[in-house]
Design a protein around this motif. Structure first.
Motif, PDB file in Angstrom:
ATOM      1  N   PHE A  82      56.441  28.848  39.198  1.00 46.57           N
ATOM      2  CA  PHE A  82      57.472  29.061  38.186  1.00 46.57           C
ATOM      3  C   PHE A  82      56.948  29.974  37.089  1.00 46.57           C
ATOM      4  O   PHE A  82      55.732  30.078  36.888  1.00 46.57           O
ATOM      5  N   THR A  83      57.896  30.580  36.372  1.00 48.04           N
ATOM      6  CA  THR A  83      57.505  31.196  35.099  1.00 48.04           C
ATOM      7  C   THR A  83      56.987  30.081  34.197  1.00 48.04           C
ATOM      8  O   THR A  83      57.309  28.910  34.372  1.00 48.04           O
ATOM      9  N   SER A  84      56.191  30.471  33.223  1.00 49.52           N
ATOM     10  CA  SER A  84      55.623  29.443  32.347  1.00 49.52           C
ATOM     11  C   SER A  84      55.241  30.106  31.022  1.00 49.52           C
ATOM     12  O   SER A  84      54.824  31.271  31.016  1.00 49.52           O
ATOM     13  N   LEU A 106      63.127  28.907  28.194  1.00 48.23           N
ATOM     14  CA  LEU A 106      62.473  29.873  29.090  1.00 48.23           C
ATOM     15  C   LEU A 106      61.177  30.356  28.441  1.00 48.23           C
ATOM     16  O   LEU A 106      61.041  30.340  27.210  1.00 48.23           O
ATOM     17  N   TRP A 107      60.256  30.844  29.262  1.00 46.03           N
ATOM     18  CA  TRP A 107      58.972  31.317  28.720  1.00 46.03           C
ATOM     19  C   TRP A 107      59.174  32.267  27.557  1.00 46.03           C
ATOM     20  O   TRP A 107      58.437  32.244  26.584  1.00 46.03           O
ATOM     21  N   LYS A 108      60.219  33.116  27.612  1.00 44.91           N
ATOM     22  CA  LYS A 108      60.346  34.122  26.553  1.00 44.91           C
ATOM     23  C   LYS A 108      61.252  33.675  25.412  1.00 44.91           C
ATOM     24  O   LYS A 108      61.756  34.519  24.666  1.00 44.91           O
ATOM     25  N   TYR A 124      46.708  25.507  30.432  1.00 39.36           N
ATOM     26  CA  TYR A 124      47.052  26.728  29.687  1.00 39.36           C
ATOM     27  C   TYR A 124      48.145  26.479  28.654  1.00 39.36           C
ATOM     28  O   TYR A 124      48.105  27.017  27.557  1.00 39.36           O
ATOM     29  N   LYS A 125      49.156  25.705  29.038  1.00 37.34           N
ATOM     30  CA  LYS A 125      50.329  25.600  28.153  1.00 37.34           C
ATOM     31  C   LYS A 125      50.373  24.264  27.424  1.00 37.34           C
ATOM     32  O   LYS A 125      51.110  24.118  26.461  1.00 37.34           O
ATOM     33  N   GLY A 126      49.622  23.261  27.925  1.00 44.57           N
ATOM     34  CA  GLY A 126      49.713  21.916  27.367  1.00 44.57           C
ATOM     35  C   GLY A 126      48.486  21.493  26.576  1.00 44.57           C
ATOM     36  O   GLY A 126      48.367  20.319  26.220  1.00 44.57           O
ATOM     37  N   ASN A 180      52.729  25.194  40.282  1.00 45.73           N
ATOM     38  CA  ASN A 180      51.798  26.252  39.886  1.00 45.73           C
ATOM     39  C   ASN A 180      52.567  27.293  39.072  1.00 45.73           C
ATOM     40  O   ASN A 180      53.805  27.284  39.041  1.00 45.73           O
ATOM     41  N   VAL A 181      51.848  28.208  38.443  1.00 46.27           N
ATOM     42  CA  VAL A 181      52.451  29.251  37.606  1.00 46.27           C
ATOM     43  C   VAL A 181      52.516  30.541  38.419  1.00 46.27           C
ATOM     44  O   VAL A 181      51.600  30.836  39.198  1.00 46.27           O
ATOM     45  N   ASP A 182      53.571  31.319  38.210  1.00 44.97           N
ATOM     46  CA  ASP A 182      53.779  32.519  39.029  1.00 44.97           C
ATOM     47  C   ASP A 182      52.583  33.472  39.013  1.00 44.97           C
ATOM     48  O   ASP A 182      52.265  34.101  40.027  1.00 44.97           O
ATOM     49  N   ALA A 183      51.926  33.556  37.864  1.00 43.92           N
ATOM     50  CA  ALA A 183      50.798  34.485  37.762  1.00 43.92           C
ATOM     51  C   ALA A 183      49.585  33.947  38.524  1.00 43.92           C
ATOM     52  O   ALA A 183      49.026  34.625  39.401  1.00 43.92           O
ATOM     53  N   HIS A 184      49.197  32.735  38.197  1.00 48.75           N
ATOM     54  CA  HIS A 184      47.968  32.168  38.745  1.00 48.75           C
ATOM     55  C   HIS A 184      48.058  31.985  40.257  1.00 48.75           C
ATOM     56  O   HIS A 184      47.090  32.190  40.987  1.00 48.75           O
ATOM     57  N   VAL A 185      49.249  31.625  40.729  1.00 46.70           N
ATOM     58  CA  VAL A 185      49.424  31.352  42.156  1.00 46.70           C
ATOM     59  C   VAL A 185      49.243  32.624  42.987  1.00 46.70           C
ATOM     60  O   VAL A 185      48.957  32.570  44.185  1.00 46.70           O
ATOM     61  N   MET A 192      52.419  42.471  37.439  1.00 47.27           N
ATOM     62  CA  MET A 192      53.223  43.342  36.576  1.00 47.27           C
ATOM     63  C   MET A 192      54.684  43.320  37.004  1.00 47.27           C
ATOM     64  O   MET A 192      55.029  43.762  38.104  1.00 47.27           O
ATOM     65  N   GLY A 193      55.524  42.798  36.144  1.00 48.33           N
ATOM     66  CA  GLY A 193      56.963  42.783  36.407  1.00 48.33           C
ATOM     67  C   GLY A 193      57.683  42.844  35.086  1.00 48.33           C
ATOM     68  O   GLY A 193      57.411  43.727  34.268  1.00 48.33           O
ATOM     69  N   THR A 194      58.606  41.898  34.862  1.00 51.04           N
ATOM     70  CA  THR A 194      59.302  41.816  33.588  1.00 51.04           C
ATOM     71  C   THR A 194      58.280  41.800  32.455  1.00 51.04           C
ATOM     72  O   THR A 194      58.410  42.505  31.448  1.00 51.04           O
ATOM     73  N   SER A 195      57.263  40.965  32.633  1.00 52.15           N
ATOM     74  CA  SER A 195      56.114  40.941  31.724  1.00 52.15           C
ATOM     75  C   SER A 195      54.881  41.134  32.591  1.00 52.15           C
ATOM     76  O   SER A 195      54.998  41.251  33.813  1.00 52.15           O
ATOM     77  N   THR A 196      53.714  41.175  31.962  1.00 53.27           N
ATOM     78  CA  THR A 196      52.483  41.191  32.763  1.00 53.27           C
ATOM     79  C   THR A 196      51.617  40.007  32.382  1.00 53.27           C
ATOM     80  O   THR A 196      51.454  39.716  31.198  1.00 53.27           O
ATOM     81  N   TYR A 223      40.706  32.645  33.322  1.00 50.41           N
ATOM     82  CA  TYR A 223      41.180  33.218  32.052  1.00 50.41           C
ATOM     83  C   TYR A 223      42.565  33.813  32.261  1.00 50.41           C
ATOM     84  O   TYR A 223      42.812  34.484  33.261  1.00 50.41           O
ATOM     85  N   GLU A 224      43.434  33.589  31.284  1.00 52.87           N
ATOM     86  CA  GLU A 224      44.759  34.211  31.329  1.00 52.87           C
ATOM     87  C   GLU A 224      44.985  35.005  30.045  1.00 52.87           C
ATOM     88  O   GLU A 224      44.704  34.533  28.945  1.00 52.87           O
ATOM     89  N   ALA A 225      45.493  36.209  30.219  1.00 48.70           N
ATOM     90  CA  ALA A 225      45.960  36.996  29.073  1.00 48.70           C
ATOM     91  C   ALA A 225      47.295  37.593  29.500  1.00 48.70           C
ATOM     92  O   ALA A 225      47.718  37.407  30.647  1.00 48.70           O
ATOM     93  N   ASN A 254      53.809  40.169  20.865  1.00 44.14           N
ATOM     94  CA  ASN A 254      52.477  40.393  21.427  1.00 44.14           C
ATOM     95  C   ASN A 254      51.860  39.051  21.801  1.00 44.14           C
ATOM     96  O   ASN A 254      51.681  38.185  20.960  1.00 44.14           O
ATOM     97  N   ARG A 255      51.573  38.906  23.101  1.00 45.87           N
ATOM     98  CA  ARG A 255      51.004  37.635  23.603  1.00 45.87           C
ATOM     99  C   ARG A 255      49.485  37.690  23.612  1.00 45.87           C
ATOM    100  O   ARG A 255      48.822  36.663  23.567  1.00 45.87           O
ATOM    101  N   SER A 256      48.910  38.861  23.782  1.00 45.78           N
ATOM    102  CA  SER A 256      47.465  39.045  23.721  1.00 45.78           C
ATOM    103  C   SER A 256      47.233  40.464  23.191  1.00 45.78           C
ATOM    104  O   SER A 256      47.943  41.369  23.616  1.00 45.78           O
TER     105      SER A 256
END
Ligand SMILES: Nc1ncnc2c1ncn2[C@@H]1O[C@H](COP(=O)(O)OP(=O)(O)O)[C@@H](O)[C@H]1O
Ligand SMILES: O=C(CO)[C@@H](O)[C@@H](O)COP(=O)(O)O
Length: 578
Positions: A115-117, A146-148, A228-230, A292-297, A314-318, A348-350, A409-411
């Motif tokens: 999922f998005t997260s 939603l994440w955003k 990461y999120k909790g 799982n999260v869309d990026a990490h998976v 890389m898509g809607t966001s990166t 690591y996530e950025a 800006n997220r990172s």
């Protein structure tokens, strides 16, 4: 030892045979829940072949103006989703993917989802979304955020200030700043703005875990989103004393609404219930991987599981994810979690909150009709058209430099009250010039992240791209030149869904772990784009200008962007339109 699918003996006689070993072909299903749609893919377990795919576009998509069926406008920076869209995706995309693959459900040995997260929702103790209950359905805070959803920046600022004031050790694991996108800022916003919804919320759960609950009938939680999120670090959530400092009623937030045993990635959360079997067409009892999260998976799908392999989805966001054996404090990264990507490494996530979204914004707002007509005549979509036009110009010829903060800006600044900046406009500036400057701005934003990681002890030895944007050759060339390093590409166009299918294969017992499954089911085209040294030299100059703007507007030199946002919000609060 060669890993083998488990339980092939359960498959019916006459099943298709693997060309490799003559055994019946077992498959897994991966479902990727994105921002606007969900995608299901059916994957052969022994070699990762994608046999069939289906996409379900959400009816309500991103809810950012008003709740479905309501005329009341949502405040600025809100972004919600409808859980019915997610359930409907299971109902349509999974059977359609099986049909496209011509695979009988009896051949499916597991299902995995991502999922998005942080996409997160309040539910009852039984997992019923408050948004689906008539008593709460007209209250925006009852809906999944939603994440955003970026309206919790004030809460995030207070979360960060108090963490630093009290010297909370966990804040260093989040680059020194928790994002407004993550679980705590969003939950605190609910508590402060609609305490009744907060009181009715028995479980505050990532959609990544909620969708698994729909499949298995029982709640489970995964180490990735919890970490990461909790803010789950070293086996604990932030203390009640710290949380009480944010709001007295927030002291028991994790204990009352989050706490649950955590399952590692690739483990089995349960099996498909009879109800979920009716929904998806899968057989009851089919193993289900933990959320799982869309990026990490995507990391195993892209062959990016070794330390130093940085994967940019890389898509809607990166999202940028990279493993390391070192636990380092990297300013401005989204987080570092032990086993957050694969077991046995610090993940690591950025990330950048806007990338493809920014390009799409320009196509919507900045491109006149004659460009649309020319693109159509050339048989191109507008992205392809502007990319082709702007690819012809030498680096720097547009005379522009932009900041890629149109979605905050997220990172590495972690500030969603920042906004976009475009410098150098003249009466000669053309739509393709701005388009290219925006592509470049996102590459510069990625360079800031890569440099931050490397400067603080997380080496980046390879740069791999997955996601929808890898199909744009101009963009990939720009990234290679700006980063001055080769760009490798994930082989699959369905990175997250394939990653989920890989996790499903592990959860089903077909492989001993995610790395082993990745070696057989994932793929990468190494060094697909190489940097051009002359272009890279000019990009170094432009990057220096980007860094100057970044410092000026981002780190307090000039708070203009914050002042403008305050003015905007004040004006909108007095008006009816936004
Ligand atoms: N050729 C292209 N070049 C650059 N951006 C593109 C191109 N085609 C689509 N996009 C952008 O890609 C984004 C969608 O990416 P995708 O990976 O498909 O979705 P998601 O990130 O939601 O999973 C959109 O924001 C769109 O503007
Ligand atoms: O933030 C994360 C993961 O941590 C993503 O889910 C979020 O950026 C949404 O990703 P997409 O751009 O929809 O692929």
């Amino acid at each position: 030892m060669t890993p083998q699918p488990t339980s092939p003996g359960d498959l019916p006689a006459g099943s298709p045979r693997s060309p490799r070993d003559g055994r019946p072909d077992a498959c897994t299903v991966g479902v990727d829940f994105g921002t606007l749609s969900a995608r299901a893919v059916v994957v052969r377990v022994h070699d990762g072949a994608e046999l069939g795919c289906a996409v379900h576009t959400y009816r309500n998509g991103v809810i950012d103006r008003s709740l479905p069926g309501s005329a009341a406008l949502l405040p600025p920076d809100w972004a919600l989703q409808d859980p019915r869209d997610w359930r409907e995706a299971l109902h349509t995309a999974v059977p359609q993917a099986l049909a496209a693959a011509e695979v009988d459900p009896s051949h499916v040995i597991g299902i995995g989802t991502d999922f998005t997260s942080c996409t997160v929702l309040p539910t009852t103790a039984d997992g019923v979304p408050l948004a689906e209950l008539p008593a709460w359905a007209d209250r925006p805070h009852a809906w999944p955020k939603l994440w955003k959803h970026h309206a919790a920046q004030d809460q995030a600022d207070r979360i960060n200030a108090l963490a630093h004031q009290r010297g909370e050790p966990w804040i260093r694991r989040y680059g020194g700043r928790i994002s407004a996108e993550w679980q705590y800022a969003k939950a605190l916003q609910v508590l402060e703005e609609d305490p009744l919804v907060y009181a009715a919320c028995a479980r505050w759960i990532e959609a990544a875990d909620w969708i698994v609950w729909q499949l298995t009938g029982t709640e489970s939680r995964n180490t990735c989103t919890a970490g990461y999120k909790g803010i789950h670090q070293d086996g604990a959530y932030p203390s009640p004393a710290y949380l009480a400092g944010l709001h007295p009623d927030f002291a028991d937030f994790p204990a009352s609404r989050l706490d649950h045993s955590l399952l590692p990635l690739g483990s089995r959360a349960g099996t498909v219930t009879a109800e979920a079997a009716a929904l998806t067409g899968l057989r009851p009892g089919t193993p289900v991987a933990v959320g799982n999260v869309d990026a990490h998976v995507t990391a195993p799908a892209a062959g990016a599981v070794e330390n130093g392999h940085l994967l940019a989805i890389m898509g809607t966001s990166t999202c940028h994810v990279v493993n390391s054996d070192a636990l380092a404090d990297v300013p401005g990264v989204c987080g570092v979690v032990d086993g957050g990507i694969v077991a046995g490494a610090y993940g690591y996530e950025a990330g950048q909150s806007g990338v493809g979204d920014i390009f799409a914004w320009w196509l919507r707002q900045g491109v006149p009709d004659d460009y649309h007509a020319a693109a159509e005549a050339a048989g191109e979509d507008l992205h392809e058209h502007l990319s082709r036009l702007s690819a012809k110009q030498p680096v720097g010829a547009h005379g522009l430099v932009a900041l890629d903060w149109l979605n905050g800006n997220r990172s590495t600044l972690v500030d969603h009250h920042l906004s976009g900046v475009l410098v150098g406009l003249t009466l000669d500036t053309r739509p393709e010039d701005v388009y290219r400057a925006l592509l470049e701005a996102t590459a510069f934003g990625t360079r800031v992240i890569v440099e931050a990681l490397e400067e603080h002890g997380v080496p980046v030895t390879e740069f791999i791209v997955a996601g929808g944007l890898k199909k744009n050759p101009l963009l990939m060339r720009i990234y290679a030149d700006v980063l001055r390093r080769p760009v490798s590409l994930a082989t699959s166009d369905q990175g997250p869904a394939l990653g989920s299918a890989i996790h499903a294969a592990v959860a089903a017992g077909a492989y001993p772990d995610v790395r082993a499954a990745a070696a057989r089911m994932g793929g990468v085209e190494r060094n697909a784009y190489l940097p051009d040294p002359d272009n890279a030299d000019v990009y170094d100059e432009l990057y220096a200008e980007y860094r100057a703007l970044h410092g000026h507007f981002g780190t307090g030199g000039d708070l203009l962007l914050h002042r403008l946002r305050r003015l905007r919000n004040r004006a909108r609060a007095h008006g009816t339109e936004h």
